[in-house]
Design an enzyme around this catalytic site. Structure first.
Site, PDB file in Angstrom:
ATOM      1  N   GLU A   1     -13.738 -34.674  38.045  1.00  0.00           N
ATOM      2  CA  GLU A   1     -12.437 -35.268  38.331  1.00  0.00           C
ATOM      3  C   GLU A   1     -11.317 -34.284  37.989  1.00  0.00           C
ATOM      4  O   GLU A   1     -10.352 -34.134  38.745  1.00  0.00           O
ATOM      5  CB  GLU A   1     -12.249 -36.570  37.548  1.00  0.00           C
ATOM      6  CG  GLU A   1     -10.944 -37.268  37.908  1.00  0.00           C
ATOM      7  CD  GLU A   1     -10.617 -38.455  37.020  1.00  0.00           C
ATOM      8  OE1 GLU A   1      -9.892 -39.345  37.487  1.00  0.00           O
ATOM      9  OE2 GLU A   1     -11.050 -38.475  35.844  1.00  0.00           O
TER      10      GLU A   1
ATOM     11  N   TRP B   1     -12.533 -43.546  41.445  1.00  0.00           N
ATOM     12  CA  TRP B   1     -11.250 -43.895  42.051  1.00  0.00           C
ATOM     13  C   TRP B   1     -11.386 -44.875  43.211  1.00  0.00           C
ATOM     14  O   TRP B   1     -10.381 -45.257  43.829  1.00  0.00           O
ATOM     15  CB  TRP B   1     -10.533 -42.631  42.538  1.00  0.00           C
ATOM     16  CG  TRP B   1      -9.762 -41.916  41.462  1.00  0.00           C
ATOM     17  CD1 TRP B   1     -10.182 -40.871  40.689  1.00  0.00           C
ATOM     18  CD2 TRP B   1      -8.417 -42.193  41.039  1.00  0.00           C
ATOM     19  NE1 TRP B   1      -9.199 -40.473  39.813  1.00  0.00           N
ATOM     20  CE2 TRP B   1      -8.103 -41.270  40.012  1.00  0.00           C
ATOM     21  CE3 TRP B   1      -7.454 -43.120  41.421  1.00  0.00           C
ATOM     22  CZ2 TRP B   1      -6.867 -41.254  39.372  1.00  0.00           C
ATOM     23  CZ3 TRP B   1      -6.216 -43.100  40.779  1.00  0.00           C
ATOM     24  CH2 TRP B   1      -5.941 -42.173  39.778  1.00  0.00           C
TER      25      TRP B   1
ATOM     26  N   TYR C   1      -1.990 -37.460  40.561  1.00  0.00           N
ATOM     27  CA  TYR C   1      -2.010 -36.286  39.685  1.00  0.00           C
ATOM     28  C   TYR C   1      -1.979 -34.926  40.386  1.00  0.00           C
ATOM     29  O   TYR C   1      -1.077 -34.121  40.170  1.00  0.00           O
ATOM     30  CB  TYR C   1      -3.246 -36.337  38.781  1.00  0.00           C
ATOM     31  CG  TYR C   1      -3.286 -37.518  37.867  1.00  0.00           C
ATOM     32  CD1 TYR C   1      -2.583 -37.531  36.667  1.00  0.00           C
ATOM     33  CD2 TYR C   1      -4.043 -38.643  38.188  1.00  0.00           C
ATOM     34  CE1 TYR C   1      -2.631 -38.626  35.812  1.00  0.00           C
ATOM     35  CE2 TYR C   1      -4.090 -39.749  37.344  1.00  0.00           C
ATOM     36  CZ  TYR C   1      -3.386 -39.731  36.160  1.00  0.00           C
ATOM     37  OH  TYR C   1      -3.428 -40.816  35.326  1.00  0.00           O
TER      38      TYR C   1
ATOM     39  N   ARG D   1       8.407 -22.196  24.863  1.00  0.00           N
ATOM     40  CA  ARG D   1       8.308 -23.617  24.538  1.00  0.00           C
ATOM     41  C   ARG D   1       8.405 -24.477  25.799  1.00  0.00           C
ATOM     42  O   ARG D   1       8.614 -25.685  25.722  1.00  0.00           O
ATOM     43  CB  ARG D   1       9.407 -24.001  23.541  1.00  0.00           C
ATOM     44  CG  ARG D   1       9.266 -23.312  22.185  1.00  0.00           C
ATOM     45  CD  ARG D   1      10.240 -23.853  21.167  1.00  0.00           C
ATOM     46  NE  ARG D   1      11.619 -23.450  21.448  1.00  0.00           N
ATOM     47  CZ  ARG D   1      12.227 -22.403  20.883  1.00  0.00           C
ATOM     48  NH1 ARG D   1      11.562 -21.647  20.014  1.00  0.00           N
ATOM     49  NH2 ARG D   1      13.479 -22.114  21.166  1.00  0.00           N
ATOM     50  N   ARG D   2       8.225 -23.827  26.938  1.00  0.00           N
ATOM     51  CA  ARG D   2       8.375 -24.538  28.222  1.00  0.00           C
ATOM     52  C   ARG D   2       7.088 -24.535  29.037  1.00  0.00           C
ATOM     53  O   ARG D   2       7.123 -24.686  30.256  1.00  0.00           O
ATOM     54  CB  ARG D   2       9.514 -23.897  29.027  1.00  0.00           C
ATOM     55  CG  ARG D   2      10.840 -23.898  28.280  1.00  0.00           C
ATOM     56  CD  ARG D   2      11.925 -23.164  29.029  1.00  0.00           C
ATOM     57  NE  ARG D   2      13.173 -23.148  28.261  1.00  0.00           N
ATOM     58  CZ  ARG D   2      14.299 -22.584  28.683  1.00  0.00           C
ATOM     59  NH1 ARG D   2      14.338 -21.982  29.867  1.00  0.00           N
ATOM     60  NH2 ARG D   2      15.384 -22.617  27.927  1.00  0.00           N
TER      61      ARG D   2
ATOM     62  N   CYS E   1      -1.392 -41.980  34.008  1.00  0.00           N
ATOM     63  CA  CYS E   1      -1.598 -42.438  32.622  1.00  0.00           C
ATOM     64  C   CYS E   1      -1.439 -41.248  31.681  1.00  0.00           C
ATOM     65  O   CYS E   1      -0.623 -41.275  30.773  1.00  0.00           O
ATOM     66  CB  CYS E   1      -2.970 -43.071  32.467  1.00  0.00           C
ATOM     67  SG  CYS E   1      -3.172 -44.586  33.428  1.00  0.00           S
TER      68      CYS E   1
ATOM     69  N   ARG F   1       0.690 -42.116  28.437  1.00  0.00           N
ATOM     70  CA  ARG F   1       1.541 -43.304  28.272  1.00  0.00           C
ATOM     71  C   ARG F   1       0.704 -44.572  28.118  1.00  0.00           C
ATOM     72  O   ARG F   1       1.104 -45.530  27.458  1.00  0.00           O
ATOM     73  CB  ARG F   1       2.478 -43.461  29.468  1.00  0.00           C
ATOM     74  CG  ARG F   1       1.757 -43.765  30.755  1.00  0.00           C
ATOM     75  CD  ARG F   1       2.605 -44.383  31.853  1.00  0.00           C
ATOM     76  NE  ARG F   1       1.752 -44.650  33.004  1.00  0.00           N
ATOM     77  CZ  ARG F   1       1.152 -45.805  33.243  1.00  0.00           C
ATOM     78  NH1 ARG F   1       1.309 -46.828  32.431  1.00  0.00           N
ATOM     79  NH2 ARG F   1       0.371 -45.961  34.308  1.00  0.00           N
ATOM     80  N   SER F   2      -0.469 -44.597  28.774  1.00  0.00           N
ATOM     81  CA  SER F   2      -1.294 -45.800  28.795  1.00  0.00           C
ATOM     82  C   SER F   2      -2.749 -45.380  28.693  1.00  0.00           C
ATOM     83  O   SER F   2      -3.192 -44.491  29.436  1.00  0.00           O
ATOM     84  CB  SER F   2      -1.056 -46.577  30.095  1.00  0.00           C
ATOM     85  OG  SER F   2      -1.943 -47.666  30.213  1.00  0.00           O
ATOM     86  N   CYS F   3      -3.493 -46.002  27.774  1.00  0.00           N
ATOM     87  CA  CYS F   3      -4.874 -45.563  27.548  1.00  0.00           C
ATOM     88  C   CYS F   3      -5.817 -46.743  27.361  1.00  0.00           C
ATOM     89  O   CYS F   3      -5.685 -47.519  26.408  1.00  0.00           O
ATOM     90  CB  CYS F   3      -4.939 -44.652  26.328  1.00  0.00           C
ATOM     91  SG  CYS F   3      -6.618 -44.135  25.945  1.00  0.00           S
ATOM     92  N   ASP F   4      -6.769 -46.864  28.272  1.00  0.00           N
ATOM     93  CA  ASP F   4      -7.903 -47.773  28.134  1.00  0.00           C
ATOM     94  C   ASP F   4      -8.879 -47.094  27.175  1.00  0.00           C
ATOM     95  O   ASP F   4      -9.576 -46.162  27.541  1.00  0.00           O
ATOM     96  CB  ASP F   4      -8.510 -47.990  29.527  1.00  0.00           C
ATOM     97  CG  ASP F   4      -9.887 -48.637  29.514  1.00  0.00           C
ATOM     98  OD1 ASP F   4     -10.393 -48.982  28.437  1.00  0.00           O
ATOM     99  OD2 ASP F   4     -10.462 -48.773  30.614  1.00  0.00           O
TER     100      ASP F   4
ATOM    101  N   ASN G   1     -11.059 -38.987  29.421  1.00  0.00           N
ATOM    102  CA  ASN G   1      -9.850 -38.168  29.318  1.00  0.00           C
ATOM    103  C   ASN G   1     -10.026 -37.022  28.335  1.00  0.00           C
ATOM    104  O   ASN G   1      -9.689 -35.869  28.633  1.00  0.00           O
ATOM    105  CB  ASN G   1      -8.660 -39.028  28.893  1.00  0.00           C
ATOM    106  CG  ASN G   1      -8.301 -40.105  29.889  1.00  0.00           C
ATOM    107  OD1 ASN G   1      -7.903 -41.205  29.509  1.00  0.00           O
ATOM    108  ND2 ASN G   1      -8.447 -39.823  31.172  1.00  0.00           N
TER     109      ASN G   1
ATOM    110  N   LEU H   1      -7.377 -52.032  24.091  1.00  0.00           N
ATOM    111  CA  LEU H   1      -8.777 -52.406  24.253  1.00  0.00           C
ATOM    112  C   LEU H   1      -8.814 -53.673  25.094  1.00  0.00           C
ATOM    113  O   LEU H   1      -8.241 -54.702  24.705  1.00  0.00           O
ATOM    114  CB  LEU H   1      -9.426 -52.655  22.882  1.00  0.00           C
ATOM    115  CG  LEU H   1     -10.861 -53.185  22.867  1.00  0.00           C
ATOM    116  CD1 LEU H   1     -11.836 -52.131  23.379  1.00  0.00           C
ATOM    117  CD2 LEU H   1     -11.249 -53.640  21.465  1.00  0.00           C
ATOM    118  N   TYR H   2      -9.460 -53.600  26.273  1.00  0.00           N
ATOM    119  CA  TYR H   2      -9.570 -54.795  27.111  1.00  0.00           C
ATOM    120  C   TYR H   2     -10.444 -55.842  26.421  1.00  0.00           C
ATOM    121  O   TYR H   2     -11.435 -55.512  25.765  1.00  0.00           O
ATOM    122  CB  TYR H   2     -10.138 -54.435  28.485  1.00  0.00           C
ATOM    123  CG  TYR H   2      -9.112 -53.805  29.398  1.00  0.00           C
ATOM    124  CD1 TYR H   2      -8.144 -54.592  30.026  1.00  0.00           C
ATOM    125  CD2 TYR H   2      -9.087 -52.438  29.620  1.00  0.00           C
ATOM    126  CE1 TYR H   2      -7.185 -54.023  30.855  1.00  0.00           C
ATOM    127  CE2 TYR H   2      -8.129 -51.859  30.455  1.00  0.00           C
ATOM    128  CZ  TYR H   2      -7.177 -52.667  31.062  1.00  0.00           C
ATOM    129  OH  TYR H   2      -6.223 -52.099  31.879  1.00  0.00           O
TER     130      TYR H   2
ATOM    131  N   ALA I   1     -11.017 -52.609  34.754  1.00  0.00           N
ATOM    132  CA  ALA I   1      -9.885 -53.456  35.147  1.00  0.00           C
ATOM    133  C   ALA I   1      -9.052 -52.701  36.175  1.00  0.00           C
ATOM    134  O   ALA I   1      -8.643 -51.574  35.941  1.00  0.00           O
ATOM    135  CB  ALA I   1      -9.045 -53.815  33.930  1.00  0.00           C
TER     136      ALA I   1
END
Length: 304
Positions: free
Chosen positions: A64, A86, A128, A160-161, A180, A206-209, A217, A248-249, A303
């Protein structure tokens, strides 16, 4: 092995079970959630942070990442590599639009075999890879963020960029799923010494299962760090992962309890079999992973 780096992952699961905020979510499944988490994995000795408390299909995760790096957004090439992670989103869109209760297997078969069908139904929107490699600016030009990071690591490694991200606000609405794992920031250390510099990577998600997504990941982000480090003649140092809404689902509780009952085993080691000409030329066969001895895999629903 309480000092095992995977213990960070298990501690986060334990925190969610006992202190997570119970809430409804976009998918209607329900979660236990927290905000703000960090894990650090030292890769300097060749360690490859593939979790061991359940089998992680690391080749699928790395495939992936390689797909992201191509800049592609259609699942056809993924399915040809037998990566099906996907499919749920375009399949749901197809069923909703046509009313046809096609099976996942038949849908994937049509995507693989029929280019026209794949073009219409297999594209995920500007997800992505599109943002990483072909960000469309307001000036009408396309920007290759990954190539720019690699060029900067070679020419000005104390910058720093050195980052790329995928949160392109005007295009969020046309993505199958907003990004995510959003921001990838590189940091080179030990510059100007005799030994090769060290390269670290911090990822902001930002969002993690935590049950299904995070093991994938971490593995693929570690693979990216190894590839970029090789391309710029540095050695991998730390992978730092920062989570925003970590959840956690509720239908993953049994899996979570099983994970917590298991003892982590030593991480495997990763060696890259060759140094390709560029970041674009890596193949799954280049990843040689030795010593992976995980506990058995655990099935759990995704989900959507």
């Amino acid at each position: 092995m309480t000092n095992h780096p995977e213990q960070q992952y298990l501690d986060l699961i334990n925190h969610l079970i006992h202190k997570g905020d119970r809430r409804m979510d976009r998918t209607g499944t329900g979660t236990l959630s927290t905000v703000g988490a960090m894990m650090r994995f030292d890769m300097s000795g060749g360690a490859f942070p593939v979790y061991t408390t359940k089998r992680v299909f690391w080749k699928t995760a790395v495939k992936e990442m390689l797909w992201f790096l191509t800049g592609q957004t259609n699942i056809q090439s993924l399915l040809r590599e037998n990566v099906r992670i996907w499919t749920d989103w375009p399949l749901a869109a197809y069923r909703k639009a046509t009313g046809e209760e096609i099976s996942q297997e038949d849908f994937e078969g049509r995507i693989v075999a029929d280019d026209e069908f794949a073009s219409k139904w297999g594209d995920l929107g500007p997800v992505y890879g599109k943002q990483w490699r072909r960000w469309l600016g307001a000036d009408g030009k396309e920007y290759d963020q990954v190539a720019e990071v690699i060029a900067t690591l070679k020419s000005n490694p104390s910058s720093r960029r050195m980052l790329f991200h995928a949160w392109n606000v005007p295009e969020l609405g046309t993505m199958a799923l907003p990004p995510c794992h959003m921001t990838y920031q590189f940091y080179a250390s030990g510059l100007g010494r005799e030994e090769p510099p060290k390269l670290s990577l911090m990822v902001n998600q930002r969002s993690c299962d935590i049950g299904l997504g995070n093991p994938f990941n971490i593995c693929q982000q570690a693979a990216l760090l190894a590839m970029v480090a090789q391309q710029v003649d540095m050695t991998p140092s730390e992978l730092i992962w920062v989570g925003g809404d970590v959840h956690l689902y509720l239908d993953h509780m049994e899996m979570a309890e099983t994970l917590l009952s298991r003892e982590p085993r030593p991480f495997p080691t990763l060696t890259l079999a060759r140094k390709p000409a560029s970041i674009d030329d890596y193949k799954i066969a280049d990843f040689e992973v030795v010593g992976y001895d995980p506990h058995p895999a655990i099935e759990a629903p995704v989900a959507v």
